[in-house]
Structure formats: structure tokens, C-alpha cells
Scaffold this motif. Sequence first.
Motif, PDB file in Angstrom:
ATOM      1  N   ALA A  47       1.618 -14.842  -5.707  1.00 20.74           N
ATOM      2  CA  ALA A  47       2.114 -15.227  -4.436  1.00 20.74           C
ATOM      3  C   ALA A  47       3.003 -16.432  -4.469  1.00 20.74           C
TER       4      ALA A  47
ATOM      5  N   ALA B 182      -4.722 -12.931   5.153  1.00 17.04           N
ATOM      6  CA  ALA B 182      -4.427 -12.431   3.915  1.00 17.04           C
ATOM      7  C   ALA B 182      -3.281 -11.390   3.931  1.00 17.04           C
TER       8      ALA B 182
ATOM      9  N   ASP C  38       0.293 -12.482   2.127  1.00 17.22           N
ATOM     10  CA  ASP C  38       0.638 -11.663   1.001  1.00 17.22           C
ATOM     11  C   ASP C  38       2.299 -11.152   1.278  1.00 17.22           C
ATOM     12  N   THR C  39       2.282 -10.715   2.566  1.00 10.26           N
ATOM     13  CA  THR C  39       3.511 -10.286   3.131  1.00 10.26           C
ATOM     14  C   THR C  39       4.782 -11.508   2.834  1.00 10.26           C
TER      15      THR C  39
ATOM     16  N   THR D 159       5.764 -11.840  -0.854  1.00 12.67           N
ATOM     17  CA  THR D 159       6.113 -10.840  -1.537  1.00 12.67           C
ATOM     18  C   THR D 159       7.582 -10.937  -1.067  1.00 12.67           C
TER      19      THR D 159
ATOM     20  N   LEU E  85       4.769  -3.484  -1.215  1.00 12.10           N
ATOM     21  CA  LEU E  85       3.478  -3.615  -0.418  1.00 12.10           C
ATOM     22  C   LEU E  85       3.017  -2.188   0.029  1.00 12.10           C
TER      23      LEU E  85
END
Length: 457
Positions: free
Chosen positions: A294, A391, A395-396, A399, A414
Motif C-alpha cells: 500500500a 480497510a 486499499d483502494t 492501489t 482489486l
Amino acid sequence: MHQALRSRTVFRPAAGAPAAPGPRPHPQHVRSLIDADALRVLHRAARVLLADLPDLTDRLVAALQEQEPAYRAAVTSDPAATWQEVHRSLRHSVSSLIDPRGSRDAARRCSWKIGATRAEQGLPLDALLHAFRLGGSLVWQGLIEETCRTAPEDVRLLVHIATDVWNFVDEHCSLVADAYRQVERQLAWRRENRLRVLAGALLDGASRIADLPETAQALDLPEEGRYVVVAVTAGCPSDGAGARAAHGRGRRVYWHTGVEVDYGIVLLGEGESEGGSGGPDAVPPPLPSPLPSAALPASAAPSSAALSAAVPSAAGSARVGVGTAVSGLAAVGDARRLADIALDMCPRAGGTVRLTEHLPAALVVSAPDLGTALVERVLGPLSGLEPADEAVLLDTLATWLACDGSAQRAGERLYCHRNTVLNRLRRYEQLTGRSLSRPADLVEISLALTARGLRTR
């Protein structure tokens, strides 16, 4: 920060250190049974040798000059001292033939002192033992010659004392060797500790300018040059040894062993960088980055070639931190601190981190309080969400940054539609009041994600 001077050995006499040189007691030798006539012949010839000791000394010094190259230099540099040493040794040796009990201890002390002194001077032990055996041969030859001159019929009696004479020579050769090796160990111990003190001060940034020439000579490294420090720690010795070997291969390096961390002071070649460019002797390519995905852009992901070229330095439990290059030995303390930062970024499971490849992460590691404050400022508004929801957004966001802002590629990673990615990003903007189209906000978001990844790994 790790202290470079902390080590398994300290610069002071400690348990297990060599003791001050001194003769070790030997068991008393029992003289073999010799008849009175053999003793009479021996004592008579030995008294003549003792009376003519200067001539015997000259003969032995000449033999040493001719047959032993190491002594040739000693005689040339200080002929008077060498002559006196030989004379003193012969006097004690011949006197011991006449009065073994009265002269034995003084002869032993003399041989021990010669062995210790010659060890300090660096004369090879083989040369010293050769000198003692030459002396024994010369004394034995003198006994025979004197007996042949005055009483040829008594020469046969000397056979009975030959074993005792050569046992005496062997005993003193062993004594000399013991003294020599004990002093040699002590000198090596002192040199090693002096070297550790100089290297430790250099790594701690406490080395005096006046000490740099001595340090450079001791470490066999030039004062001027480009250096990088490698910090290595491992759970088992074999992993640590593999890491040191990999990062020292093909270059001049000094390894300073500590309790927790080993430091390598590596001299970089011309045009060589700490990142591994600069020819066949360059630092090996980095292993897959141990930092959280990340916190990394897509360009930081290792290629298959990098994976296959991974060096043994990070095998097993080894953790390796490689700092950035500095100029001159005087700056090695700064290089050590940079290597410590890189080492702190390594995961506990093992890996290699090169500081030049993770400078943003290094910034937040160098100022952990500021990193924490940045996380709270940039990502704090998400803490009110459900943990799973938080989360997903983080995470998005990470990414999308790793995909250079491409919602399409982020969605592929994803396993969701690009519109889902865009919706999540807009939700982040709404919750935090930040704009992903504003460069200043992007910088803060990227650093905050890096700081959070380092804090939670």
C-alpha cells in the motif's frame, strides 16, 4: 539508533584475555644416570667454553648471519644488542651444563625473555627456534672439539651425556615458543581491540580528524573515496554470514561486528552507486521490497529478473539496510545513521532495503512523531468507519496511487469495476475534505499511507 561500538569485545583486559608473559613451570627433569667420568669430561670441556665465551658468541652470530635471513636483518640493524642477546643465552646454557640446579632457573628466564622480546619485534618464530638449535649444535660441537684437543680418549664418554644436552636444547626451544606465542596472542588481542575502537568511533561519528590517517591504515581503506554503510542483523549466524558475504563480494569492505548489528564500511568503485549500477562489481540488485504494498508505487514492484537475481543477503532471517553514499571516511558516521534508517524499515521476517529506493519512507521513519501526526491529519477522518470499510477505502487509495492514478488498472488489481474505484475515491474526498486532483494533497496522502504502512507492518 544502534551503537556501533557495542560489541562482544571491549578495549580492556577481560576474562579470557592473555595474561602478562612469564615462564610457565615445567616439571623437573631427572638427569639420566651418567658415570662420574662422563660428568668430569663434560664439566672440563664446558669450563673451557665458558672461559672463551666471546669467541663462541662471535661464531654463533656469524652462523646466524649466514644461515638465517631473518636474523641477518636483526644483526644489521642492531649488532650490539643481538651480540649481547646471543652471549647471554650461551652463558646461561653452558653454565647449566656445569651446575644444572644452580643455573636452571636463570637460564629459563633468559630464554623466556628472548622469546617474548623477539615476538614483540616481529622476528619469525621459525627463525628464533633455528637460532636456538644452531646454538645447541655449536655448544655440542665445542664440547667435542675441546675434548678431542685435550683428551681424545675421553670423546667416547660424551655419548653418555648427549641425550641430556639435546633435551636441554629441546626444553628451551619449547620455552621460547611458549613465550613467543603468548606475547603474539596478546599483541594480536591489543591490535584487534584498537582496530575495533577506531572503527567504532568512525561509525559513531566520534572519530577525531587526527585519528583518520591511523584509522584508514588500520582498516586498509583510503581517507578519500565514496563509501556506503551496510547494516546487517540476523536471527542465526549463517544468515548473517551470507548477507555479509553478498554485500562484500568483489569490493574493499571492513566489517564491524556488534552485539545487535554488524556494519560493513564499503568502498564504492568509480562510477558505482549504492543502488548497484557501475559495472560487474556493483552492489547486488535489491530483493523484493519488504515495505507494504500500500505504500509503494507500481514502479517499485520487483520484476521477475530482480527476483531471480536476489542475493543471499536476505535469505532466512537476515535483515539488511543499505544507506546512501557519502564522501570520505570522515562522513562514515552519517552513512551509518542512514543505514540504520534503512534497517529499521526492514520487516522482521527478513529482507533488504536500499535507502535510495525508499526516500519518502525514510523521511517518515526519520521523524516518527511527524509521521504519526501526518497519518492522523490525512487518514484520521476514516477512523470513524467500520474497520472493514476503512480497510477497503485505504486499499483502494493505495492501489490507485500504485497504478499511477489509473482507475482502470486499479480496478483490475482489486477485481472490481473502474467506476467502483472512482466512487470509493470520491467517498474518501468527501470524508477528508481533500482533493486527489490537487498535487499538494497527493503528496501528503502518499506520505501518510507510507507512514501508516511502516507503523502497522
